[in-house]
Design a protein around this motif. Structure first.
Motif, PDB file in Angstrom:
ATOM      1  N   THR A 211       5.372 -99.864 -60.793  1.00  0.00           N
ATOM      2  CA  THR A 211       4.930 -99.524 -59.441  1.00  0.00           C
ATOM      3  C   THR A 211       4.475-100.814 -58.763  1.00  0.00           C
ATOM      4  OG1 THR A 211       2.601 -99.172 -59.978  1.00  0.00           O
ATOM      5  CG2 THR A 211       4.095 -97.300 -60.333  1.00  0.00           C
ATOM      6  N   MET A 212       4.029-100.695 -57.521  1.00  0.00           N
ATOM      7  CA  MET A 212       3.493-101.851 -56.806  1.00  0.00           C
ATOM      8  C   MET A 212       2.154-102.293 -57.377  1.00  0.00           C
ATOM      9  SD  MET A 212       4.514-100.683 -52.946  1.00  0.00           S
ATOM     10  CE  MET A 212       4.090 -98.976 -53.313  1.00  0.00           C
ATOM     11  N   ASP A 213       1.527-101.470 -58.226  1.00  0.00           N
ATOM     12  CA  ASP A 213       0.259-101.824 -58.854  1.00  0.00           C
ATOM     13  C   ASP A 213       0.445-102.663 -60.108  1.00  0.00           C
ATOM     14  OD1 ASP A 213      -0.817-100.233 -56.911  1.00  0.00           O
ATOM     15  OD2 ASP A 213      -1.315 -98.559 -58.235  1.00  0.00           O
ATOM     16  N   THR A 214       1.671-102.956 -60.492  1.00  0.00           N
ATOM     17  CA  THR A 214       1.930-103.581 -61.782  1.00  0.00           C
ATOM     18  C   THR A 214       2.703-104.880 -61.628  1.00  0.00           C
ATOM     19  OG1 THR A 214       4.029-102.402 -62.095  1.00  0.00           O
ATOM     20  CG2 THR A 214       2.020-101.307 -62.880  1.00  0.00           C
ATOM     21  N   CYS A 215       2.735-105.654 -62.700  1.00  0.00           N
ATOM     22  CA  CYS A 215       3.656-106.777 -62.824  1.00  0.00           C
ATOM     23  C   CYS A 215       4.175-106.794 -64.256  1.00  0.00           C
ATOM     24  CB  CYS A 215       2.993-108.110 -62.457  1.00  0.00           C
ATOM     25  SG  CYS A 215       1.650-108.625 -63.538  1.00  0.00           S
ATOM     26  N   GLN A 216       5.341-107.372 -64.440  1.00  0.00           N
ATOM     27  CA  GLN A 216       5.993-107.350 -65.744  1.00  0.00           C
ATOM     28  C   GLN A 216       6.064-108.756 -66.322  1.00  0.00           C
ATOM     29  OE1 GLN A 216       9.478-104.743 -66.894  1.00  0.00           O
ATOM     30  NE2 GLN A 216      10.547-106.703 -66.853  1.00  0.00           N
ATOM     31  N   LEU A 217       5.864-108.834 -67.622  1.00  0.00           N
ATOM     32  CA  LEU A 217       6.024-110.081 -68.362  1.00  0.00           C
ATOM     33  C   LEU A 217       7.166-109.914 -69.347  1.00  0.00           C
ATOM     34  CD1 LEU A 217       5.137-112.884 -69.436  1.00  0.00           C
ATOM     35  CD2 LEU A 217       3.623-111.643 -71.016  1.00  0.00           C
ATOM     36  N   GLU A 218       8.117-110.832 -69.318  1.00  0.00           N
ATOM     37  CA  GLU A 218       9.165-110.887 -70.332  1.00  0.00           C
ATOM     38  C   GLU A 218       9.016-112.196 -71.101  1.00  0.00           C
ATOM     39  OE1 GLU A 218      14.039-110.956 -70.918  1.00  0.00           O
ATOM     40  OE2 GLU A 218      13.162-110.925 -68.911  1.00  0.00           O
ATOM     41  N   VAL A 219       8.827-112.082 -72.407  1.00  0.00           N
ATOM     42  CA  VAL A 219       8.704-113.243 -73.278  1.00  0.00           C
ATOM     43  C   VAL A 219      10.043-113.448 -73.975  1.00  0.00           C
ATOM     44  CG1 VAL A 219       7.453-114.292 -75.198  1.00  0.00           C
ATOM     45  CG2 VAL A 219       6.256-112.758 -73.628  1.00  0.00           C
ATOM     46  N   ALA A 220      10.573-114.683 -73.920  1.00  0.00           N
ATOM     47  CA  ALA A 220      11.869-114.970 -74.536  1.00  0.00           C
ATOM     48  C   ALA A 220      11.777-116.254 -75.347  1.00  0.00           C
ATOM     49  CB  ALA A 220      12.962-115.092 -73.472  1.00  0.00           C
ATOM     50  N   LEU A 221      12.164-116.161 -76.623  1.00  0.00           N
ATOM     51  CA  LEU A 221      12.284-117.329 -77.501  1.00  0.00           C
ATOM     52  C   LEU A 221      13.769-117.625 -77.647  1.00  0.00           C
ATOM     53  CD1 LEU A 221      10.930-119.360 -79.477  1.00  0.00           C
ATOM     54  CD2 LEU A 221      11.246-117.625 -81.275  1.00  0.00           C
TER      55      LEU A 221
END
Length: 405
Positions: A211-221
């Motif tokens: 939602t607009m209340d959130t943010c996403q983190l993608e961790v990549a090795l």
């Protein structure tokens, strides 16, 4: 959707029985609660001294509130989560104090009395385990540990170079500052942060509902050389405790795996009572860039525990906002198992987490699953109804036998 002869729960497990399907359908959430329109912006806070420093500020302004997410690679990668009850709150940064040995008070959200919730996550260490002699998938740790990589000792790119206002995203990409074994000569560890201007799901699995209340983190090795043929990798994650207690960890189960095939579980880290913060992730990682079921890896999360026994790498932004007297709790995430796909396939590993403030997004059953359930549960009833109507209203047949009077 998947099915098997022995229904089970969890990552890679198969769907439950039709009776349980109906009971879960009746109890399924109807949608998101408390959603409001927000103006979402993403900016890099410039160093007043003109030096390239990584301080990324996501600001989501609503009618009566503002959410602040502050990401930084000063020290280990970390994020502050702050919610205020005014649309006019702002971030204040004292750069000279923030870069000093005593950063307390260098970072504030003003006005202070508008803050309703605040906490932080710090990604402290990249873990590596030798799983070649481990047969227990759920073992903790999942093999003999190699010395961990401290993320406070990584060198990170200038986040301004990856800032993309169109997608509201930016990437922190780093490698160890001192790498005597040259394990990261052709590799890197990346933290891709993305905010959202509307509700929806990303195109790539695990397709967490945002939602607009959130943010996403993608961790990549990517491209780093493992120290063993069967290396499993993981992350140590620290967060602020609530007094003497750690935040709670919860598991949610679903019958719907349309968005993340063969994954029926959602893990949540919850801080305090509402309004509070949360972190969500599905217990799955991927060993290929185009994540799919064939490259899915199980993700194991350890219980949260206080970190009084050993020192954690310090985050300047966490200390700048909260001061030096804080109780931290930590947990480990490990990706993969000794058998099946792994990092060793393509020297690639990715995992996603959703961060937010307020009520966590709740998955409702998808139209595909509702259609399947309607057919599976409604077809027998329709057949019985049609048969009964045919017997009741259908044409009558009479016998030619004449009774003898």
């Amino acid at each position: 959707m998947c099915s098997c002869e022995e229904p089970r729960w969890g990552w890679g497990h198969c769907a439950p029985s039709p009776i349980l399907l109906l009971s879960l359908l009746l109890a399924a959430p109807s949608g998101l609660l408390g959603e409001e329109t927000r103006q979402v912006t993403l900016e890099v806070i410039p160093d007043s001294m003109g030096l390239p420093q990584n301080l990324l500020h996501i600001r989501a302004v609503g009618t009566n509130s503002t959410l602040h997410y502050v990401w930084s690679s000063l020290g280990p990668p970390a994020v502050l989560l702050v919610a205020t009850n005014t649309p006019h709150s702002n971030l204040s940064v004292n750069w000279s104090r923030l870069l000093s040995d005593e950063p307390d008070g260098a970072l504030m959200v003003l006005p202070k009395d508008s803050i309703q919730f605040s906490s932080a996550l710090v990604f402290t260490r990249l873990l590596e385990f030798d799983s070649t002699n481990t047969s227990d998938v759920a073992a903790t740790p999942p093999g003999k540990p190699y010395p961990p990589y401290s993320l406070a000792e990584f060198s990170w790119n200038n986040i301004s170079d990856s800032l993309d206002p169109a997608t509201l995203s930016a990437t922190l990409r780093g490698h160890p500052s001192h790498d005597p074994t040259r394990a990261f000569a052709n590799g890197s560890l990346a933290f891709r942060v993305q905010a959202f201007s509307r509700s929806g799901r990303p195109a790539q699995p695990p397709r967490l509902l945002h939602t607009m209340d959130t943010c996403q983190l993608e961790v990549a090795l990517v491209g780093a050389s493992p120290r063993g043929n069967g290396s499993l990798f993981g992350l140590e994650v620290a967060t602020l405790g609530q007094g003497l207690d750690c935040p709670s960890m919860q598991e949610q189960h679903s019958i719907d795996d349309e968005y993340a095939p063969a994954v029926f579980q959602l893990d949540q880290l919850l801080w305090g009572s509402l309004p509070s913060g949360f972190a969500q992730w599905r217990p799955v990682a991927f060993s290929q860039k185009q994540g799919g079921r064939e490259s899915a890896l199980p993700c194991q999360a350890s219980p949260l525990h206080p970190t009084l026994e050993y020192p954690l790498p310090q985050s300047p932004i966490v200390r700048a906002f909260f001061g030096s007297q804080n109780n931290f709790c930590a947990f480990n995430l490990t990706f993969g198992a000794s058998a099946g796909p792994g990092y060793w396939d393509q020297h690639y590993l990715s995992w996603s987490m959703l961060l937010g403030v307020g009520t966590p997004p709740a998955d409702a059953l998808s139209p595909l699953v509702l259609g399947i359930m309607a057919v599976a549960l409604g077809a027998p009833g329709l057949m019985l109804l049609a048969g009964g109507l045919f017997l009741l209203l259908g044409p009558k047949r009479y016998s030619e036998y004449q009774p003898i009077n």
